[in-house]
Design an enzyme around this catalytic site. Structure first.
Site, PDB file in Angstrom:
ATOM      1  N   HIS A  24      -6.792  -3.299  -3.933  1.00  0.00           N
ATOM      2  CA  HIS A  24      -5.944  -3.370  -2.751  1.00  0.00           C
ATOM      3  C   HIS A  24      -5.951  -4.801  -2.221  1.00  0.00           C
ATOM      4  O   HIS A  24      -6.855  -5.588  -2.492  1.00  0.00           O
ATOM      5  CB  HIS A  24      -6.472  -2.438  -1.661  1.00  0.00           C
ATOM      6  CG  HIS A  24      -6.421  -0.988  -2.034  1.00  0.00           C
ATOM      7  ND1 HIS A  24      -5.236  -0.299  -2.154  1.00  0.00           N
ATOM      8  CD2 HIS A  24      -7.403  -0.090  -2.319  1.00  0.00           C
ATOM      9  CE1 HIS A  24      -5.478   0.958  -2.488  1.00  0.00           C
ATOM     10  NE2 HIS A  24      -6.785   1.109  -2.606  1.00  0.00           N
ATOM     11  N   CYS A  55      -1.463  -5.520  -3.382  1.00  0.00           N
ATOM     12  CA  CYS A  55      -0.393  -5.682  -2.408  1.00  0.00           C
ATOM     13  C   CYS A  55      -0.472  -7.072  -1.769  1.00  0.00           C
ATOM     14  O   CYS A  55      -1.564  -7.581  -1.508  1.00  0.00           O
ATOM     15  CB  CYS A  55      -0.498  -4.621  -1.310  1.00  0.00           C
ATOM     16  SG  CYS A  55      -0.123  -2.952  -1.861  1.00  0.00           S
TER      17      CYS A  55
END
Length: 467
Positions: free
Chosen positions: A154, A195
């Site tokens: 992430h 991301c």
């Protein structure tokens, strides 16, 4: 980002030309240097299955390409292969009906050893600092060596995640500067799946350090999981990440294997850029390195590695993936699909529904706290609101190295006073506004910290693993 897209389009032409140009005009693999590979899955838990699957697949590729095992350093928590939810215990796959990519993977650092501190010590060659941790292996690079780092996890504005902490862009940049000053490499190639991964390098990574970064997403975008919902079958989670799957499955094809030695990094970028349609695959740093052969970093299958003992993994290739999901939504999408399509017993359905309700309730608590911090800050400093944007729709401000001490201080205070940010992936999509505060005024953390303490004085203590 418009100017950068023009650069990217130009690189398509470069990549296409390089694919067909005579081999003699391509840059040759350097003689005398070693190749080092560092593979990192920075998450834990079944919902993040895809991250470890990607890294295991990458391990099989570089191993089959002839990179010596002693030069491959792998970090992953290793809680997936034998997880109670794994329908095929002891194996990990990276696509539907795929072959096992877990077998034979040597994991150097697992469990609690998967931290940003250890990662930074590993890439900077800090042997003393890693003594008695895992296998203690670090990158012992020299001035002729090439380093490939594949990081999957992430991320958000200026941040890559680890299970218990965050790696900030300035910390990674400092490590690169140390490696450069120490003569630890000739060239370095980064593939970053996360991301907003582009925010780690946009305006930060220097063009004169012989480092080239390819990211799954731009500074403002989500990356995407793939092979989700029905495509994941009994696994009930996404099996891979879109960017990672694209570049690796393309290398698995016989066509790519035949041309692997002369394929450039730009060639590989072009394939990923054209086939990853959910986000913009981006490039940063030393563009000259993009003309280097990819095999000079990750080897190639004809490099004496075609042994019958090495599994030929993930050979079939399908660029028409049907089931993808924003990395932010993977957990919720898969649970909702399971409730709607699986033949669950009543207790199973009730348990899943309760899990979803609890997660949404904790999301609301997190939003309430962060929104309150934002509101109190703009109340005290109304002059910053137009520059930073709204809590739900923050402006895009380019990061700079000077803002990170402020940013880190605010987020550390939230973790200390409110709830652990690293342990709650949901928060990642809501931190950009705090980065913006520090871009506008890199001393504003001195005021924000007291607001954080006040806003978090009366919240639940069980906020953990909110997806």
């Amino acid at each position: 980002m418009g100017v950068f897209n023009l650069v990217s389009l130009a690189l398509f032409a470069i990549g296409s030309f390089a694919e067909h140009e005579p081999e003699s005009t391509n840059k040759e693999i350097s003689v005398g240097g070693k190749k080092w590979v560092v593979l990192v899955a920075g998450s834990d838990g079944w919902n993040n299955y895809r991250h470890q699957a990607d890294i295991c697949h990458a391990y099989q590729i570089v191993k089959e390409n002839g990179i010596p095992i002693e030069n491959i350093i792998t970090m992953m928590v290793d809680d997936i292969a034998y997880n109670s939810r794994n329908p095929t215990p002891g194996t990990i796959i990276n696509k539907p009906n795929g072959t096992d990519v877990y077998h034979g993977v040597q994991i150097d650092y697992k469990g609690e050893d998967v931290t940003k501190t250890n990662f930074l010590k590993i890439i900077t060659g800090d042997q003393a600092g890693m003594r008695s941790i895992g296998t203690s292996r670090v990158v012992l690079g020299g001035p002729l060596d090439r380093i490939f780092i594949n990081f999957v996890d992430h991320g958000t504005t200026g941040i890559l995640g680890f299970p218990e902490d965050y790696l900030y862009a300035d910390e990674l940049n400092d490590a690169f500067n140390t490696m450069n000053e120490n003569g630890s490499y000739k060239k370095m190639l980064l593939y970053i799946e996360a991301c907003k991964a582009g925010s780690m390098f946009d305006g930060i990574l220097s063009e004169d350090t012989n480092i080239f970064a390819v990211t799954a997403s731009g500074p403002r975008e989500s990356s995407y999981g793939c092979y989700c919902k029905s495509e994941s079958g009994p696994y009930k989670t996404c099996l891979g990440d879109l960017f990672s799957v694209k570049w690796m499955e393309d290398l698995d094809t016989p066509r790519s294997r035949q041309s692997a030695r002369k394929r450039t990094i730009f060639n590989d970028f072009s394939v990923a850029r054209m086939n990853v349609t959910k986000s913009n695959v981006m490039i940063y740093g030393d563009l000259e390195t993009g003309s280097e052969k990819l095999s000079s970093f990750i080897g190639y299958a004809g490099n004496g590695a075609d042994s019958p003992n090495v599994p030929n993994v993930q050979q079939s290739n399908d660029f028409n993936l049907k089931s993808t999901a924003s990395s932010r939504d993977v957990h919720e999408i898969n649970v909702q699909y399971e409730l709607a399509h699986d033949k669950l017993s009543l207790p199973e359905a009730l348990k899943l529904s309760a899990e979803l309700r609890k997660n949404n309730k904790m999301r609301s608590v997190i939003d309430s706290v962060l929104r309150d911090i934002y509101s109190e800050v703009v109340k005290a400093r109304p002059d910053v609101k137009s520059e930073i944007g709204n809590y739900d729709e923050p402006n895009y401000l380019k990061l700079n190295l000077a803002m990170f001490p402020c940013y880190r201080s605010i987020l550390n205070q939230i973790t200390e006073s409110c709830f652990s940010l690293p342990r709650n992936p949901y928060v990642l999509d809501h931190l950009t506004v705090f980065a913006n505060l520090c871009v506008v005024d890199n001393q504003i953390h001195q005021m924000v910290i007291s607001i954080v303490t006040k806003s978090c004085s009366n919240i639940p203590t069980n906020i953990i693993n909110v997806q």
